[in-house]
Design a protein around this motif. Structure first.
Motif, mmCIF file in Angstrom:
data_model
loop_
_atom_site.group_PDB
_atom_site.id
_atom_site.type_symbol
_atom_site.label_atom_id
_atom_site.label_comp_id
_atom_site.label_asym_id
_atom_site.label_seq_id
_atom_site.Cartn_x
_atom_site.Cartn_y
_atom_site.Cartn_z
ATOM 1 N N MET A 1 -6.495 -6.690 -6.573
ATOM 2 C CA MET A 1 -5.765 -5.698 -5.791
ATOM 3 C C MET A 1 -4.500 -6.266 -5.153
ATOM 4 O O MET A 1 -3.468 -5.625 -5.154
ATOM 5 N N GLY A 2 -4.586 -7.451 -4.552
ATOM 6 C CA GLY A 2 -3.416 -8.038 -3.927
ATOM 7 C C GLY A 2 -3.743 -8.719 -2.620
ATOM 8 O O GLY A 2 -4.815 -8.501 -2.044
ATOM 9 N N PRO A 3 -2.823 -9.543 -2.103
ATOM 10 C CA PRO A 3 -3.112 -10.322 -0.898
ATOM 11 C C PRO A 3 -3.278 -9.490 0.364
ATOM 12 O O PRO A 3 -4.102 -9.829 1.213
ATOM 13 N N ARG A 4 -2.513 -8.418 0.519
ATOM 14 C CA ARG A 4 -2.678 -7.631 1.752
ATOM 15 C C ARG A 4 -3.990 -6.858 1.720
ATOM 16 O O ARG A 4 -4.646 -6.664 2.755
ATOM 17 N N GLU A 5 -4.412 -6.403 0.541
ATOM 18 C CA GLU A 5 -5.702 -5.730 0.425
ATOM 19 C C GLU A 5 -6.850 -6.685 0.712
ATOM 20 O O GLU A 5 -7.880 -6.284 1.275
ATOM 21 N N ALA A 6 -6.665 -7.946 0.337
ATOM 22 C CA ALA A 6 -7.722 -8.943 0.537
ATOM 23 C C ALA A 6 -8.048 -9.142 2.004
ATOM 24 O O ALA A 6 -9.156 -9.567 2.351
ATOM 25 N N ARG A 7 -7.114 -8.822 2.879
ATOM 26 C CA ARG A 7 -7.303 -9.071 4.310
ATOM 27 C C ARG A 7 -7.994 -7.912 5.022
ATOM 28 O O ARG A 7 -8.355 -8.033 6.190
ATOM 29 N N VAL A 8 -8.160 -6.780 4.334
ATOM 30 C CA VAL A 8 -8.809 -5.618 4.939
ATOM 31 C C VAL A 8 -10.280 -5.604 4.527
ATOM 32 O O VAL A 8 -10.583 -5.621 3.333
ATOM 33 N N PRO A 9 -11.208 -5.581 5.470
ATOM 34 C CA PRO A 9 -12.627 -5.617 5.105
ATOM 35 C C PRO A 9 -13.099 -4.287 4.525
ATOM 36 O O PRO A 9 -12.408 -3.273 4.586
ATOM 37 N N GLY A 10 -14.293 -4.309 3.977
ATOM 38 C CA GLY A 10 -14.925 -3.089 3.499
ATOM 39 C C GLY A 10 -15.797 -2.479 4.581
ATOM 40 O O GLY A 10 -16.349 -3.191 5.419
ATOM 41 N N VAL A 11 -15.922 -1.157 4.553
ATOM 42 C CA VAL A 11 -16.773 -0.497 5.541
ATOM 43 C C VAL A 11 -18.237 -0.891 5.335
ATOM 44 O O VAL A 11 -19.023 -0.921 6.280
ATOM 45 N N ASN A 12 -18.583 -1.218 4.101
ATOM 46 C CA ASN A 12 -19.926 -1.696 3.781
ATOM 47 C C ASN A 12 -19.899 -3.217 3.732
ATOM 48 O O ASN A 12 -19.339 -3.811 2.815
ATOM 49 N N GLU A 13 -20.510 -3.857 4.701
ATOM 50 C CA GLU A 13 -20.455 -5.311 4.800
ATOM 51 C C GLU A 13 -21.134 -6.004 3.623
ATOM 52 O O GLU A 13 -20.844 -7.165 3.320
ATOM 53 N N THR A 14 -22.054 -5.321 2.953
ATOM 54 C CA THR A 14 -22.781 -5.953 1.844
ATOM 55 C C THR A 14 -22.084 -5.769 0.501
ATOM 56 O O THR A 14 -22.593 -6.252 -0.524
ATOM 57 N N ALA A 15 -20.928 -5.101 0.479
ATOM 58 C CA ALA A 15 -20.209 -4.871 -0.780
ATOM 59 C C ALA A 15 -19.384 -6.091 -1.140
ATOM 60 O O ALA A 15 -18.154 -6.092 -1.097
ATOM 61 N N THR A 16 -20.068 -7.152 -1.523
ATOM 62 C CA THR A 16 -19.419 -8.443 -1.748
ATOM 63 C C THR A 16 -19.262 -8.792 -3.228
ATOM 64 O O THR A 16 -18.941 -9.941 -3.556
ATOM 65 N N GLY A 17 -19.497 -7.833 -4.115
ATOM 66 C CA GLY A 17 -19.217 -8.052 -5.526
ATOM 67 C C GLY A 17 -20.097 -9.086 -6.204
ATOM 68 O O GLY A 17 -19.696 -9.684 -7.205
ATOM 69 N N ASP A 18 -21.327 -9.279 -5.711
ATOM 70 C CA ASP A 18 -22.192 -10.305 -6.301
ATOM 71 C C ASP A 18 -22.481 -10.018 -7.771
ATOM 72 O O ASP A 18 -22.495 -10.935 -8.608
ATOM 73 N N GLY A 19 -22.728 -8.760 -8.106
ATOM 74 C CA GLY A 19 -23.018 -8.416 -9.493
ATOM 75 C C GLY A 19 -21.829 -8.636 -10.401
ATOM 76 O O GLY A 19 -21.961 -9.167 -11.521
ATOM 77 N N GLN A 20 -20.648 -8.256 -9.933
ATOM 78 C CA GLN A 20 -19.445 -8.473 -10.735
ATOM 79 C C GLN A 20 -19.217 -9.965 -10.978
ATOM 80 O O GLN A 20 -18.849 -10.379 -12.087
ATOM 81 N N LYS A 21 -19.430 -10.780 -9.961
ATOM 82 C CA LYS A 21 -19.215 -12.217 -10.109
ATOM 83 C C LYS A 21 -20.186 -12.826 -11.118
ATOM 84 O O LYS A 21 -19.812 -13.679 -11.932
ATOM 85 N N VAL B 1 -10.219 1.694 16.721
ATOM 86 C CA VAL B 1 -10.334 1.929 15.296
ATOM 87 C C VAL B 1 -10.110 0.603 14.574
ATOM 88 O O VAL B 1 -9.426 -0.282 15.072
ATOM 89 N N LYS B 2 -10.722 0.492 13.412
ATOM 90 C CA LYS B 2 -10.554 -0.667 12.543
ATOM 91 C C LYS B 2 -10.013 -0.184 11.201
ATOM 92 O O LYS B 2 -10.110 0.989 10.863
ATOM 93 N N ALA B 3 -9.456 -1.094 10.425
ATOM 94 C CA ALA B 3 -9.018 -0.788 9.064
ATOM 95 C C ALA B 3 -10.109 -1.203 8.090
ATOM 96 O O ALA B 3 -10.629 -2.323 8.185
ATOM 97 N N VAL B 4 -10.462 -0.312 7.172
ATOM 98 C CA VAL B 4 -11.510 -0.621 6.197
ATOM 99 C C VAL B 4 -11.192 0.015 4.848
ATOM 100 O O VAL B 4 -10.486 1.018 4.768
ATOM 101 N N PHE B 5 -11.722 -0.586 3.801
ATOM 102 C CA PHE B 5 -11.813 0.058 2.501
ATOM 103 C C PHE B 5 -13.165 0.753 2.413
ATOM 104 O O PHE B 5 -14.178 0.235 2.888
ATOM 105 N N ILE B 6 -13.183 1.932 1.793
ATOM 106 C CA ILE B 6 -14.424 2.696 1.687
ATOM 107 C C ILE B 6 -15.199 2.302 0.431
ATOM 108 O O ILE B 6 -16.373 1.979 0.487
ATOM 109 N N HIS B 7 -14.573 2.356 -0.706
ATOM 110 C CA HIS B 7 -15.165 1.880 -1.952
ATOM 111 C C HIS B 7 -14.045 1.677 -2.958
ATOM 112 O O HIS B 7 -12.930 2.166 -2.766
ATOM 113 N N ASN B 8 -14.328 0.942 -4.004
ATOM 114 C CA ASN B 8 -13.316 0.783 -5.040
ATOM 115 C C ASN B 8 -13.875 1.216 -6.386
ATOM 116 O O ASN B 8 -15.058 1.510 -6.519
ATOM 117 N N GLU B 9 -12.989 1.294 -7.362
ATOM 118 C CA GLU B 9 -13.375 1.758 -8.700
ATOM 119 C C GLU B 9 -13.577 0.590 -9.658
ATOM 120 O O GLU B 9 -13.750 0.788 -10.857
#
Length: 310
Positions: free
Chosen positions: A19-39, A239-247
Motif C-alpha cells: 500500500m505505501g509508507p503512510r498507510e503502513a503507519r495507520v493501524p487496523g481497527v481489528n488488532e488481530t488482522a496481522t496477515g499471518d495467513g498471507q505471510k 478519535v483515532k485513525a484506522v483501516f477497516i479492512h483491505n481487499e
C-alpha cells in the motif's frame, strides 16, 4: 490446511509493501488482522491480489473502557434470530437505546461534519491537517495519535436531527449529537466557551482559542466551509485513525486452493475469507462477512474431501 486469519490491515510490513509508507503507519481497527495467513502462503510461493486496496483510513471514536451490553452478547443463532424478530416487531422507541449503543460505539463519524464547519484538533488544541483532505493520514503523527472534533453551536444544532447525522448504520439507525451525549459520555464534552472546552480536555491554556481565531482569520472569504462561530461548543473524541479492512487476499482457484506464481495450486493449502479473497472486491458487502461464511464452509469441505498424499 485452510488459512482463515483475516486481512493484514494491522500489519505495517505488508501494508508498507503493498500500500505505501503512510498507510503502513495507520493501524487496523481489528488488532488481530496481522496477515499471518498471507505471510505463510507468501513463503510457500503464493501471491496477494489487490493488496493496495483498503477501506480507510477513517476516523473512529475510541471504544468505551468497558464493553457495552451489545458487545458482550454471545454469537448464538437463537439470539441472532430473536434480534432479527425484535427489529421487525418491537417499537422503535424500545429498540433505540440498544441500537444507539452500537451506532455510537462502532461506527465512524461522518466527514460531512467538517464540510459543515467542524474542525479537528490534537491534544495541544491545534489543527494539524486540512479536515476535508484525508486527515486520518496525519493523525499518527499527533500526540497520543488522538484528536477531537470541535463543533460550535450552529454545527451542533445542525447535527441534532435528520438529515444531518453524526454516524449511521445505513437502513438501521442514525445517531445525532444528543445520542452521543446520552450514550457516549466518555467521548462527549460540552462547554460554553472555547477556553472552558480546552480546559475540560486538558489542553494548554488559550490554545484552542488561538487555533479557532487563526483558522477563522486565514479562511478564504470564498471558502465553502463556514467559520467557527459562537458557543456553546461540543467536542467529540478522542478519535483515532484506522483501516477497516483491505481487499488484499491470496490468489485462489474456484476450489479455494492457494495458487502459486504459475497459477498452479500449492498442494494441501487452501484459504478463505479475507485471507483467500482471490481478487474479489467486496467493499460495501457487509464487511466481507458473507464471503467469509460461504468461502469458509466451502474451503473446509473441499480440503476435507481432498485426497491426501500417499
Amino acid at each position: 490446511m485452510v488459512l482463515a486469519t483475516g486481512d493484514f490491515t494491522n500489519d505495517p510490513e505488508l501494508k508498507g509493501r503493498f500500500m505505501g509508507p503512510r498507510e503502513a503507519r495507520v493501524p487496523g481497527v481489528n488488532e488481530t488482522a496481522t496477515g499471518d495467513g498471507q505471510k505463510l502462503a507468501l513463503a510457500l510461493g503464493g501471491r496477494i491480489l489487490n493488496g493496495d486496496l483498503a477501506l480507510g483510513p477513517e476516523l473512529r471514536f475510541i471504544p468505551p473502557r468497558h464493553k457495552t451490553l451489545t458487545a458482550r452478547l454471545p454469537p448464538w443463532r437463537l439470539l441472532a434470530g430473536l434480534m432479527v424478530w425484535s427489529m421487525d416487531h418491537l417499537p422503535a422507541a424500545l429498540l433505540r437505546p440498544f441500537v444507539m449503543s452500537f451506532v455510537t460505539t462502532t461506527l465512524a463519524p461522518t466527514p460531512a461534519l467538517f464540510d459543515s464547519g467542524a474542525i479537528l484538533v490534537n491534544r495541544h488544541g491545534q489543527r494539524f491537517a486540512e479536515e476535508t483532505d484525508a486527515p486520518a493520514f496525519a493523525l499518527p503523527d499527533q500526540p497520543e495519535q488522538a484528536a477531537w472534533i470541535v463543533l460550535d453551536a450552529r454545527v451542533a444544532g445542525l447535527y441534532a436531527a435528520w438529515p444531518h447525522f453524526v454516524s449511521t448504520a445505513p437502513g438501521v439507525a442514525y445517531a445525532y449529537v444528543d445520542d452521543y451525549r446520552r450514550n457516549r459520555p466518555d467521548i462527549f464534552t460540552a462547554a460554553p466557551t472555547l477556553a472552558a472546552l480546552g480546559g475540560c480536555l486538558a489542553m494548554p491554556a488559550g490554545a484552542l482559542e488561538r487555533t479557532v481565531a487563526d483558522y477563522n482569520a486565514a479562511r478564504p472569504a470564498m471558502s465553502p466551509r463556514p467559520p467557527v462561530g459562537e458557543g456553546p461548543y461540543v467536542a467529540l473524541g478522542p478519535v483515532k485513525a484506522v483501516f477497516i479492512h483491505n481487499e488484499g487476499g491470496l490468489a485462489v482457484d474456484a476450489e479455494h486452493r492457494v495458487l502459486g506464481a504459475d497459477d498452479r495450486p500449492i498442494p494441501g493449502l487452501y484459504a478463505a475469507g479475507a485471507t483467500g479473497q482471490g481478487g474479489l472486491l467486496l467493499k460495501g458487502h457487509g464487511h466481507h462477512l458473507a464471503w467469509a461464511f460461504a468461502s469458509g464452509r466451502r474451503a473446509g469441505r473441499l480440503a476435507a474431501a481432498a485426497p491426501t498424499a500417499g
